[in-house]
Design a protein around this motif. Structure first.
Motif, PDB file in Angstrom:
ATOM      1  N   GLU A  91       0.814  -1.209   0.000  1.00 60.03           N
ATOM      2  CA  GLU A  91       0.000   0.000   0.000  1.00 60.03           C
ATOM      3  C   GLU A  91       0.850   1.263   0.000  1.00 60.03           C
ATOM      4  O   GLU A  91       0.483   2.267  -0.619  1.00 60.03           O
ATOM      5  CB  GLU A  91      -0.934  -0.004   1.220  1.00 60.03           C
ATOM      6  CG  GLU A  91      -1.836   1.219   1.316  1.00 60.03           C
ATOM      7  CD  GLU A  91      -2.730   1.407   0.105  1.00 60.03           C
ATOM      8  OE1 GLU A  91      -3.022   2.570  -0.233  1.00 60.03           O
ATOM      9  OE2 GLU A  91      -3.117   0.396  -0.516  1.00 60.03           O
ATOM     10  N   ARG A  92       1.994   1.264   0.669  1.00 60.69           N
ATOM     11  CA  ARG A  92       2.805   2.477   0.776  1.00 60.69           C
ATOM     12  C   ARG A  92       3.541   2.815  -0.509  1.00 60.69           C
ATOM     13  O   ARG A  92       3.946   3.955  -0.717  1.00 60.69           O
ATOM     14  CB  ARG A  92       3.833   2.322   1.901  1.00 60.69           C
ATOM     15  CG  ARG A  92       3.289   2.494   3.303  1.00 60.69           C
ATOM     16  CD  ARG A  92       4.414   2.350   4.311  1.00 60.69           C
ATOM     17  NE  ARG A  92       5.497   3.279   4.031  1.00 60.69           N
ATOM     18  CZ  ARG A  92       6.776   3.038   4.341  1.00 60.69           C
ATOM     19  NH1 ARG A  92       7.120   1.911   4.914  1.00 60.69           N
ATOM     20  NH2 ARG A  92       7.707   3.945   4.080  1.00 60.69           N
ATOM     21  N   GLU A  94       4.318   3.853  -4.164  1.00 58.84           N
ATOM     22  CA  GLU A  94       3.644   4.676  -5.161  1.00 58.84           C
ATOM     23  C   GLU A  94       4.243   4.468  -6.552  1.00 58.84           C
ATOM     24  O   GLU A  94       3.515   4.347  -7.536  1.00 58.84           O
ATOM     25  CB  GLU A  94       3.740   6.145  -4.756  1.00 58.84           C
ATOM     26  CG  GLU A  94       2.882   7.088  -5.555  1.00 58.84           C
ATOM     27  CD  GLU A  94       2.725   8.435  -4.867  1.00 58.84           C
ATOM     28  OE1 GLU A  94       1.719   8.622  -4.151  1.00 58.84           O
ATOM     29  OE2 GLU A  94       3.618   9.286  -5.025  1.00 58.84           O
ATOM     30  N   THR A 108       7.927   5.692  -2.024  1.00 57.25           N
ATOM     31  CA  THR A 108       6.736   5.598  -1.196  1.00 57.25           C
ATOM     32  C   THR A 108       5.960   6.910  -1.237  1.00 57.25           C
ATOM     33  O   THR A 108       6.449   7.937  -1.699  1.00 57.25           O
ATOM     34  CB  THR A 108       7.102   5.282   0.262  1.00 57.25           C
ATOM     35  OG1 THR A 108       7.828   6.397   0.805  1.00 57.25           O
ATOM     36  CG2 THR A 108       7.939   4.016   0.351  1.00 57.25           C
ATOM     37  N   ALA A 109       4.749   6.860  -0.717  1.00 59.84           N
ATOM     38  CA  ALA A 109       3.911   8.054  -0.700  1.00 59.84           C
ATOM     39  C   ALA A 109       4.526   9.158   0.146  1.00 59.84           C
ATOM     40  O   ALA A 109       4.271  10.338  -0.080  1.00 59.84           O
ATOM     41  CB  ALA A 109       2.526   7.695  -0.168  1.00 59.84           C
ATOM     42  N   GLY A 160      -4.191  -2.297  -6.783  1.00 57.82           N
ATOM     43  CA  GLY A 160      -5.247  -1.495  -6.183  1.00 57.82           C
ATOM     44  C   GLY A 160      -6.483  -1.523  -7.045  1.00 57.82           C
ATOM     45  O   GLY A 160      -6.489  -2.094  -8.151  1.00 57.82           O
ATOM     46  N   ARG A 182       1.438   3.136  -9.280  1.00 54.85           N
ATOM     47  CA  ARG A 182       0.263   2.623  -8.598  1.00 54.85           C
ATOM     48  C   ARG A 182      -0.692   3.782  -8.291  1.00 54.85           C
ATOM     49  O   ARG A 182      -0.267   4.820  -7.804  1.00 54.85           O
ATOM     50  CB  ARG A 182       0.633   1.931  -7.280  1.00 54.85           C
ATOM     51  CG  ARG A 182       1.427   0.654  -7.445  1.00 54.85           C
ATOM     52  CD  ARG A 182       1.681  -0.016  -6.097  1.00 54.85           C
ATOM     53  NE  ARG A 182       0.442  -0.462  -5.491  1.00 54.85           N
ATOM     54  CZ  ARG A 182      -0.086   0.042  -4.379  1.00 54.85           C
ATOM     55  NH1 ARG A 182       0.515   1.050  -3.754  1.00 54.85           N
ATOM     56  NH2 ARG A 182      -1.214  -0.429  -3.880  1.00 54.85           N
ATOM     57  N   ARG A 184      -2.898   4.949  -5.890  1.00 55.31           N
ATOM     58  CA  ARG A 184      -3.145   4.595  -4.499  1.00 55.31           C
ATOM     59  C   ARG A 184      -4.490   5.102  -3.977  1.00 55.31           C
ATOM     60  O   ARG A 184      -5.254   4.357  -3.384  1.00 55.31           O
ATOM     61  CB  ARG A 184      -2.018   5.148  -3.617  1.00 55.31           C
ATOM     62  CG  ARG A 184      -0.654   4.559  -3.869  1.00 55.31           C
ATOM     63  CD  ARG A 184       0.400   5.207  -2.993  1.00 55.31           C
ATOM     64  NE  ARG A 184       0.015   5.241  -1.604  1.00 55.31           N
ATOM     65  CZ  ARG A 184      -0.425   6.332  -0.983  1.00 55.31           C
ATOM     66  NH1 ARG A 184      -0.530   7.492  -1.631  1.00 55.31           N
ATOM     67  NH2 ARG A 184      -0.779   6.288   0.298  1.00 55.31           N
TER      68      ARG A 184
END
Length: 443
Positions: A91-92, A94, A108-109, A160, A182, A184
């Motif tokens: 999930e983290r 990007e 990452t985000a 996602g 991604r 998110r």
């Protein structure tokens, strides 16, 4: 001076061992080939068997979190994602940058860049085979990825609810290069963006009223500045009863996936030519088609070339509340940017006509910015301007409404919009006080 070595990626969540994933994938595939049709049950059963084998061999037990992650990784491997499955499940993460099968970096985000601890294939050749199969079966048309066609782009249904965008190059560089984006924040709202600091309460109130008032909005900014995320959030403000037509190169907005919030959406996605070189449907084709579907609003993911003329026609054709995104360095650069893209249209749009169309089609430009700082990354709405009629300079007049003062992180009001625009916003429920300059802030 030696360059610092990037740290390994570690989000505290277990990363499945690729060899283990491949072993369970093969066992699961054999059972599925034998006409066992419930993939979920087969994979869960094989992971349980693997766990039991470990226990019988006297090895430490694994946690439920490891089992869940392993199950997802095996499903991804069965879908043909190979070593990419575990990356797309984070999930983290990007952005994913693959510079050869064993050199993988992730963004990452929060703005950190780290190294992924596992190769995504057994060799560069195996990575190219994986990508070739992916491009052949993903998307709405088969894409060839070979020495004869060394550039390919596709959206895949992984990473996602909105999937991920894959861009790959081979032969034109020393090793295969792959960039994966991604999507998110699939259903972000303006409230979510206020919570993460992208905008403040004033801007949330203004933008919500702008959508309710049916203003034509253009979201601008640089790469990865958050244009699409803000556009998604703005779309959440559209009343459910309105018919929204979305036009995109790749599905990134996802309005059509949320039937409860958006029951009346026609989502159109462009199509590249197939391996035979036929069947392409361009963004320009889709924008022309969109107006035949009696839309309440037309929302365009992004315009990059001559299709800007079709976007201006769509926004200026009476369907209020249209929105779209555009790469630009600032809000003030937008008219010239539109004029330059108009030159790529067929036939080219004269510069004077481009400025007149811009003035008649757009109400407001919202410019977003990405800030990379030593302590992380953040995104903000940097400025908002009203688009007026063509002025003495033969370009649309731009009236700043909000701008970011030196040393500030959030924009503050500069002044109210034109009386006509202010009336539309007030009727939509906006308190004119949002344009009052905060105490202690000056220009």
């Amino acid at each position: 001076m030696n360059r610092p070595v990037l740290p390994w990626f570690d989000d505290g969540d277990p990363i499945p061992d690729p060899a283990t994933v491949d072993t369970i994938r093969k066992r699961s595939a054999a059972r599925l080939d034998a006409r066992e049709h419930d993939e979920q049950a087969v994979v869960s059963d094989e992971v349980s068997a693997w766990t039991a084998d470990r226990a019988a061999a006297g090895r430490p037990p694994v946690s439920e979190a490891v089992e869940r992650r392993l199950i997802r990784a095996v499903h991804g491997a069965l879908a043909g994602l190979g070593g990419l499955a575990a990356l797309l499940d984070r999930e983290r993460i990007e952005n994913i940058h693959i510079h050869g099968y064993d050199h993988v970096l992730v963004e990452t985000a929060e703005g950190t860049t780290t190294r992924w601890p596992h190769p995504v294939a057994d060799s560069d050749e195996a990575l190219l085979d994986l990508l070739g199969e992916m491009f052949a079966r993903a998307g709405r048309t088969s894409r060839e990825f070979s020495p004869a066609h060394p550039i390919a782009n596709v959206r895949i249904a992984a990473g996602g609810p909105l999937g991920a965008r894959v861009a790959a190059v081979r032969e034109l560089c020393d090793r295969p290069r792959v960039a994966i984006r991604r999507h998110r924040l699939a259903h972000a709202t303006l409230g979510d963006l206020r919570a993460n600091g992208t905008l403040d309460t004033r801007l949330q109130e203004f933008l919500s009223a702008a959508v309710a008032a049916g203003l034509n909005l253009l979201i601008t900014g640089g790469p990865y500045a958050g244009k699409t995320t803000l556009l998604r959030a703005l779309c959440q403000e559209i009343p459910a009863a309105e018919h929204v037509v979305t036009v995109e190169d790749d599905y990134e907005l996802g309005l059509h996936l949320d039937h409860a919030r958006h029951p009346l959406v026609t989502a159109l996605e462009s199509r590249t030519a197939g391996a035979e070189g036929t069947g392409a449907i361009t963004l320009d084709d889709l924008l022309k088609q969109a107006l035949r579907h009696s839309p309440s609003r037309v929302v365009v993911g992004e315009v990059r070339a001559g299709e800007i003329t079709a976007l201006l026609r769509a926004l200026g054709n009476g369907a209020a509340g249209g929105m779209g995104t555009l790469h630009a360095t600032s809000a003030r650069a937008v008219p010239d940017r539109i004029a330059a893209l108009g030159q790529l249209a067929d036939p080219p749009l004269p510069i004077g006509a481009a400025h007149r169309w811009t003035a008649s089609a757009l109400d407001v430009i919202v410019h977003v910015a990405r800030h990379d700082q030593p302590d992380g990354r953040y995104r903000t709405v940097g400025e908002i301007v009203e688009v007026g009629p063509v002025g003495d300079a033969d370009t649309p007049d731009l009236t700043p409404l909000f701008a970011t003062a030196a040393g500030q992180r959030q924009p503050t009001p500069i002044g109210p919009p034109s009386p006509t625009l202010l009336e539309r916003l007030t009727v939509a429920g906006l308190d004119p006080g949002v344009f009052d300059l905060p105490t202690g802030v000056g220009w």
